[in-house]
Write a protein that holds these residues in place. Structure first.
Motif, short mmCIF file in Angstrom:
data_model
loop_
_atom_site.label_atom_id
_atom_site.label_comp_id
_atom_site.label_asym_id
_atom_site.label_seq_id
_atom_site.Cartn_x
_atom_site.Cartn_y
_atom_site.Cartn_z
N THR A 28 0.84 -1.55 0.02
CA THR A 28 0.07 -0.14 0.02
C THR A 28 0.97 1.24 0.10
O THR A 28 0.36 2.28 0.00
N GLY A 29 2.10 1.16 0.03
CA GLY A 29 3.07 2.29 -0.04
C GLY A 29 4.59 1.69 -0.45
O GLY A 29 4.85 0.63 -0.58
N GLY A 30 5.07 2.44 -0.86
CA GLY A 30 6.66 2.28 -1.14
C GLY A 30 6.82 2.18 -2.57
O GLY A 30 5.90 2.34 -3.47
N ASP A 31 7.83 1.43 -3.31
CA ASP A 31 8.15 1.22 -4.46
C ASP A 31 8.00 0.07 -5.13
O ASP A 31 8.46 -0.15 -6.26
N TYR A 32 7.16 -0.61 -4.34
CA TYR A 32 7.39 -2.45 -4.61
C TYR A 32 5.97 -2.69 -4.87
O TYR A 32 4.77 -2.23 -3.99
N ALA A 33 5.48 -3.63 -5.67
CA ALA A 33 4.15 -3.85 -6.10
C ALA A 33 3.76 -5.03 -4.84
O ALA A 33 2.49 -4.91 -4.40
N GLU A 34 4.60 -5.63 -3.90
CA GLU A 34 4.18 -6.70 -3.14
C GLU A 34 4.66 -6.18 -1.85
O GLU A 34 5.73 -5.44 -1.69
N THR A 35 4.14 -6.55 -0.43
CA THR A 35 4.68 -6.26 0.49
C THR A 35 5.79 -7.10 0.85
O THR A 35 6.06 -8.08 0.40
N ALA A 36 6.74 -6.56 1.73
CA ALA A 36 7.95 -7.20 2.46
C ALA A 36 7.20 -7.85 3.64
O ALA A 36 6.87 -7.08 4.63
N TYR A 37 6.73 -9.13 3.92
CA TYR A 37 5.81 -9.40 4.79
C TYR A 37 6.54 -10.08 6.05
O TYR A 37 7.44 -11.19 5.91
N PHE A 38 6.77 -9.61 7.21
CA PHE A 38 7.21 -10.05 8.16
C PHE A 38 6.59 -10.21 9.39
O PHE A 38 7.11 -9.97 10.64
N ALA A 39 5.33 -10.78 9.25
CA ALA A 39 4.37 -11.22 10.32
C ALA A 39 4.03 -12.45 10.26
O ALA A 39 2.81 -12.63 11.01
N GLY A 40 4.81 -13.30 9.72
CA GLY A 40 4.23 -14.96 9.72
C GLY A 40 4.38 -15.21 11.08
O GLY A 40 3.83 -16.67 11.07
N ASN A 41 5.11 -14.71 11.85
CA ASN A 41 5.02 -15.04 13.37
C ASN A 41 3.63 -14.77 14.11
O ASN A 41 3.40 -15.53 15.22
N SER A 42 2.92 -14.15 13.42
CA SER A 42 1.52 -13.71 14.03
C SER A 42 0.50 -14.42 13.18
O SER A 42 -0.33 -15.17 13.89
N LEU A 43 0.49 -14.27 11.85
CA LEU A 43 -0.37 -14.97 10.89
C LEU A 43 0.40 -15.38 9.31
O LEU A 43 0.86 -14.32 9.06
N GLY A 44 0.49 -16.50 9.12
CA GLY A 44 1.49 -16.94 7.88
C GLY A 44 0.59 -16.52 6.78
O GLY A 44 -0.62 -16.43 6.67
N LEU A 45 1.28 -16.45 5.52
CA LEU A 45 0.66 -16.33 4.31
C LEU A 45 -0.14 -17.11 3.87
O LEU A 45 0.14 -18.41 4.09
N GLN A 46 -1.20 -16.98 3.18
CA GLN A 46 -1.95 -18.00 2.20
C GLN A 46 -1.43 -18.81 1.36
O GLN A 46 -0.95 -18.11 0.28
N PRO A 47 -1.16 -20.25 1.46
CA PRO A 47 -0.50 -20.78 0.17
C PRO A 47 -1.82 -20.76 -0.87
O PRO A 47 -2.86 -20.96 -0.69
N ILE A 48 -1.21 -20.74 -2.02
CA ILE A 48 -1.99 -20.80 -3.14
C ILE A 48 -2.58 -22.34 -3.22
O ILE A 48 -4.07 -22.18 -3.66
N ALA A 49 -2.37 -23.23 -2.63
CA ALA A 49 -2.78 -24.32 -2.70
C ALA A 49 -4.10 -24.40 -1.91
O ALA A 49 -4.81 -25.65 -2.02
N THR A 50 -4.17 -23.56 -0.93
CA THR A 50 -5.12 -23.87 -0.05
C THR A 50 -6.61 -23.74 -0.50
O THR A 50 -7.48 -24.69 0.01
#
Length: 428
Positions: A28-50
């Motif tokens: 939602t901000g910065g120079d990149y399309a995707e976030t740099a996600y560092f909160a996987g110790n709180s909630l992991g990202l969704q696998p595409i296979a899910t």
């Protein structure tokens, strides 16, 4: 270090990232399309296979109705058994020692029904002072349920003065000196706040030598660090699957009971329909027919739509392997730590997590002296597209998860932290 150097590290790393197998939130901000996600110790990202895993069960439900219990592609009545072997591989257990069920705190309580056996002489529960609040609430309520004063029965071990993490040798030393009054040791394998990885086998041995039962909350350890629960002699353990195991918010949890306890009929247990022997379950007997596996701690039939994402996640962990993930985790946290040292020089930033790689999981906790962690976390996201986790009042947790985080993500996080902290200091 430069951005180009970070990208080179990604290109050369012996374990290529599995990032493309996950849905990464857009920045939602910065120079990149995707976030740099560092909160996987709180909630992991969704696998595409899910989604496909869930759709398969929804399709069987639509096509078969109640007959899906026996006729679905993966029959629902025995669905939890499909998770047994990969779960055992993940936590270093024998298949009969593990079961996926309930949520973490429910499993903690079910385990304590069996393994917290207080007496007037030995009724203390040993936890760390920085235990996750849910664990603290759970053990206090168990002590009170058995008629003991929680303020007296629950012992909270703190770090040494001037230190931020609880040393494993201080735990073992305390148990050697005071353990004769401890009924249960219940610590976090990896501390949620600091990211410290405790010496599980050494503390387990010390607890047993003191005459205590030793259980572990592995919420921040399962899928994060290699575990050998059977070989380490752990009495029992419980964990969630929505953090490093990427199984979705509030996902089904896991439990381990060492095989030496499985046939012990003297252990008190709460029981339900799925506690009984599956061979006689549908005879509708009024009493439980015990089974000598961790399944005997189950209560209800498995929630299929909650277990499907766990199955999809465990397949990914089997494909990559915990040893390879741990090796990459050490590389990522080491790199991020070096960057934070460089960019944090002269800024009010202090890494709380132990420096030794074998004393930490996939997390670095950064104290921001004099700054508000919530405000810094919000600025990281809105200005730089970096999602981190704030712990009030002044700690930012950064978790480079080896399954999907990259060296370039680490570079983004470190440079963003420097920019945001500098701006916050200038504006204060």
């Amino acid at each position: 270090m430069t951005e180009a150097a970070a990208r080179d590290l990604d290109a050369q790393d012996p374990l290529p990232t599995s990032r493309a197998q996950f849905h990464v939130p857009p920045a939602t901000g910065g120079d990149y399309a995707e976030t740099a996600y560092f909160a996987g110790n709180s909630l992991g990202l969704q696998p595409i296979a899910t989604r496909a895993a869930l759709d398969a069960e929804l399709d069987d439900w639509a096509r078969l109705g109640v007959e899906g219990h026996g006729e679905a592609e993966r029959p629902w009545v025995s669905y939890h058994q499909q998770l047994r072997d990969p779960t055992a591989r993940l936590v270093g257990a024998r298949p009969g020692e593990v079961v996926m069920m309930n949520s973490l705190t429910v499993n903690l309580h079910l385990m304590m029904v069996s393994f917290y056996r207080p007496t007037p002489e030995r009724h203390a529960i040993l936890i760390e002072d920085t235990a996750f609040p849910s664990d603290s609430y759970a053990v206090r309520s168990q002590a009170a349920f058995h008629g003991y004063d929680p303020d007296e029965a629950v012992i909270r071990l703190s770090p040494r003065p001037g230190e931020s993490t609880l040393r494993s040798e201080d735990v073992t030393g305390w148990l050697a000196e005071h353990g004769d009054r401890v009924a249960l040791v219940l610590l976090g394998g990896v501390n949620y706040y600091s990211g410290e990885f405790l010496d599980i086998p050494a503390i387990t041995r010390a607890g047993h030598a003191a005459g205590a039962v030793v259980g572990w909350d592995l919420a921040h350890a399962a899928g994060n660090v290699p575990l050998r629960l059977h070989d380490w002699g752990v009495d029992w353990a419980a964990w969630c699957t929505y953090k490093y195991l990427n199984s979705g918010p509030g996902a089904i949890a896991g439990a381990f009971v060492h095989e030496r306890h499985l046939a012990d009929r003297s252990l008190p247990k709460l029981a339900g329909w799925w506690s009984t022997d599956p061979d006689v379950r549908f005879r509708m007997h009024p009493t439980v027919t015990p089974v000598d596996t961790a399944d005997s701690w189950q209560l209800s039939n498995p929630p299929i739509l909650a277990m499907a994402p766990v199955r999809a996640s465990l397949e990914m962990f089997d494909a990559v392997g915990m040893d390879a993930l741990r090796a990459k985790s050490i590389r990522l946290t080491g790199y991020l730590g070096t960057l934070l040292d460089e960019t944090g020089a002269g800024r009010p930033m202090e890494v709380l997590t132990p420096r030794e790689p074998d004393r930490r999981g996939a997390q670095l906790s950064v104290r921001l002296h004099g700054l508000d962690a919530d405000a810094v976390s919000a600025a990281l996201r809105t200005r730089h597209g970096v999602i981190a986790d704030a712990r009030r009042p002044d700690v930012i947790r950064l978790a480079p998860v080896p399954m999907y985080s990259t060296f370039h993500d680490c570079w983004r996080a470190a440079t963003a932290m420097a920019d945001v902290v500098s701006g916050s200091c200038a504006g204060s």
